[in-house]
Scaffold this active site. Structure first.
Site, short mmCIF file in Angstrom:
data_model
loop_
_atom_site.label_atom_id
_atom_site.label_comp_id
_atom_site.label_asym_id
_atom_site.label_seq_id
_atom_site.Cartn_x
_atom_site.Cartn_y
_atom_site.Cartn_z
N SER A 245 0.84 -1.19 0.00
CA SER A 245 0.00 0.00 0.00
C SER A 245 0.88 1.25 0.00
CB SER A 245 -0.96 -0.04 1.20
OG SER A 245 -1.96 0.94 1.07
N ASP A 344 -7.84 -3.20 -7.87
CA ASP A 344 -7.47 -2.95 -6.48
C ASP A 344 -8.65 -2.34 -5.71
OD1 ASP A 344 -5.16 -2.53 -4.41
OD2 ASP A 344 -6.20 -0.61 -4.51
N HIS A 402 -6.61 -5.76 -1.58
CA HIS A 402 -5.53 -4.80 -1.35
C HIS A 402 -4.54 -5.43 -0.38
CE1 HIS A 402 -3.81 -0.79 -1.55
NE2 HIS A 402 -3.77 -0.72 -0.23
#
Length: 460
Positions: A245, A344, A402
């Site tokens: 991330s 995503d 994610h």
């Protein structure tokens, strides 16, 4: 209040009805079952949309970890030890190295507290090999947002536990789970600067009578020097840089810089997870994300941490170098392998603005819209010299998720592209195993009728 979804460990719903029944609040979306349930998880998790949604999302991600940290601290105080495998090494926990002298060098968290990292020593064939992983946790988008963040463990080291379990299977000390990297030195760089280790503002700002510092780039430098001086990094033979991330985009932004600390003979490669956030418009045709990233670039004085080549070729729009799709083009000293979904879940909810307020009279446009964006993301990655260069590759999948590849057992060991899992793909690429296809093919696209998800191994 909505429950908190554990994004950091993949997509594991905290609301059983999402997996078992049709929720009235999402009845329109559930026409799309596989896609919609995953998106609904994001809706429940974030509860809102717009510039601060990223920070809210990743706060939830780390709250799950914090609860585990607290439980682990109780075990530590009572003499308990975490379980681990690999030649009977005992605990597989990572232990905090709080860098108490770092503030003297100007390397501090948002609140001025010292930064740090978590460490587990390698052994056997991994004694001189390092996995250096940058934690994620979103950004703070304005001064007030950073002030609020400075009271959390994403902006202050004050509440960091002394030890904790590692956050995903790529850190596992179990050779069955993690055959290629289980006995490596593990370095998990704790995240507390609010901008992917990119800020470099000499002075502090004052918000509500509190000093706030933007020094992420200095933290990164101090961590690397500390590893060289105290953890044997100067004798490393292999180093795998990674992050998820906000840590994934930090890996893209800073892989070349981190490589400068190491001898040219060291085998250094980078694997960002879920760090490719596209600079593109949302469903309404607006590109709010571009303005927000530009604002953070200016607020945290990011220019000094960007690729000089990128800055030189983007004069007048230097902040474009802060986007993954542009920074990726200028990586030239470190082989890189992207593990990213072209669907995503954070991008869908935040950048594309596909939220629980999505107009139900436009549901027929949803899947075609997401398919077009998936194709855009794939092209932004693959139509570059970086992707096409020998030694670079990626695992570009269709799971609505994610950080699924690094930090969820299913994402690591069960999601497949042409019969290859993330676990095997990363290992094959790093060790250059013969006949390994390191560049994934164009991903399939969602259908507008069941089962929607085109990759049956995606459990999202």
């Amino acid at each position: 209040k909505a429950c908190v979804l554990s994004v950091g460990a993949g997509v594991s719903s905290c609301e059983p009805r999402c997996a078992m029944h049709r929720s009235r609040s999402f009845v329109g979306f559930l026409q799309f079952v596989s896609l919609a349930c995953a998106v609904a998880w994001v809706f429940l998790f974030l509860g809102t949309h717009g510039p601060r949604a990223h920070a809210q999302a990743t706060y939830g991600e780390f709250l799950r970890r914090q609860r585990k940290h607290e439980e682990n601290n109780k075990n530590t105080r009572s003499g308990g030890r975490g379980r681990g495998r690999g030649r009977g090494r005992g605990s597989s926990d990572v232990v905090l190295e709080l860098l108490s002298d770092a503030p003297k060098a100007g390397a501090v968290c948002l609140d001025g507290s010292p930064p740090g990292y978590y460490y587990r020593q390698g052994w056997g064939s991994g004694e001189n090999r390092f996995l250096i992983f940058i934690d994620g946790g979103g950004w703070c988008y304005d001064e007030q947002d950073c002030y609020t963040r400075s009271f959390t463990f994403l902006g202050s080291s004050g509440a960091w536990p002394a030890r904790k379990p590692p956050p995903g299977p790529i850190f596992s000390a179990d050779s069955d789970v993690n055959p290629d990297f289980h006995n490596w030195n593990v370095v998990e760089i704790a995240y507390c600067d609010g901008a992917s280790f990119s800020g470099n503002l000499d002075d502090y700002i004052v918000v509500n009578n509190k000093r706030i510092y933007f020094r992420g780039y200095r933290i990164l430098e101090y961590v690397m020097r500390h590893l060289l001086d105290t953890k044997g990094l100067q004798g490393a033979t292999d180093v795998l840089l990674g992050g998820c991330s906000a840590g994934g985009i930090a890996t893209i932004l800073h892989a070349d810089y981190m490589r400068t600390f190491l001898d040219e003979r060291v085998n250094v490669k980078a694997v960002p997870f879920s760090g490719f956030f596209p600079d593109t418009s949302n469903f309404e045709g607006q590109n709010w994300f571009h303005d927000v990233v530009t604002s953070v670039y200016k607020m945290q004085n990011v220019s000094g941490s960007m690729s000089t080549s990128c800055l030189a070729e983007n004069q007048g729009r230097e902040s474009d170098c802060f986007f993954a799709q542009n920074a990726y083009k200028y990586i030239n000293t470190v082989p890189i392998f992207l593990v990213n979904s072209v669907y995503d879940s954070w991008t869908i909810q935040n950048i594309y603005n596909v939220t629980k307020w999505f107009p139900k009279n436009q549901l027929d446009r949803l899947v075609p819209f997401l398919n077009s964006k998936a194709k855009l993301v794939y092209n932004l990655i693959t139509k570059t010299k970086t992707w096409q260069s020998e030694g670079n590759g990626g695992f570009l999948n269709t799971c609505v998720s994610h950080c699924y590849g690094c930090c969820n057992p299913t994402g690591w060991n069960q999601v497949e592209i042409n019969g290859t899992t993330v676990k095997d793909a990363v290992g094959n690429w790093f060790f250059e195993r013969s006949n390994a296809d390191i560049k994934s093919p164009p991903p399939c696209q969602f259908s507008t009728s069941p089962p929607y998800q085109c990759n049956p191994t995606c459990q999202t």
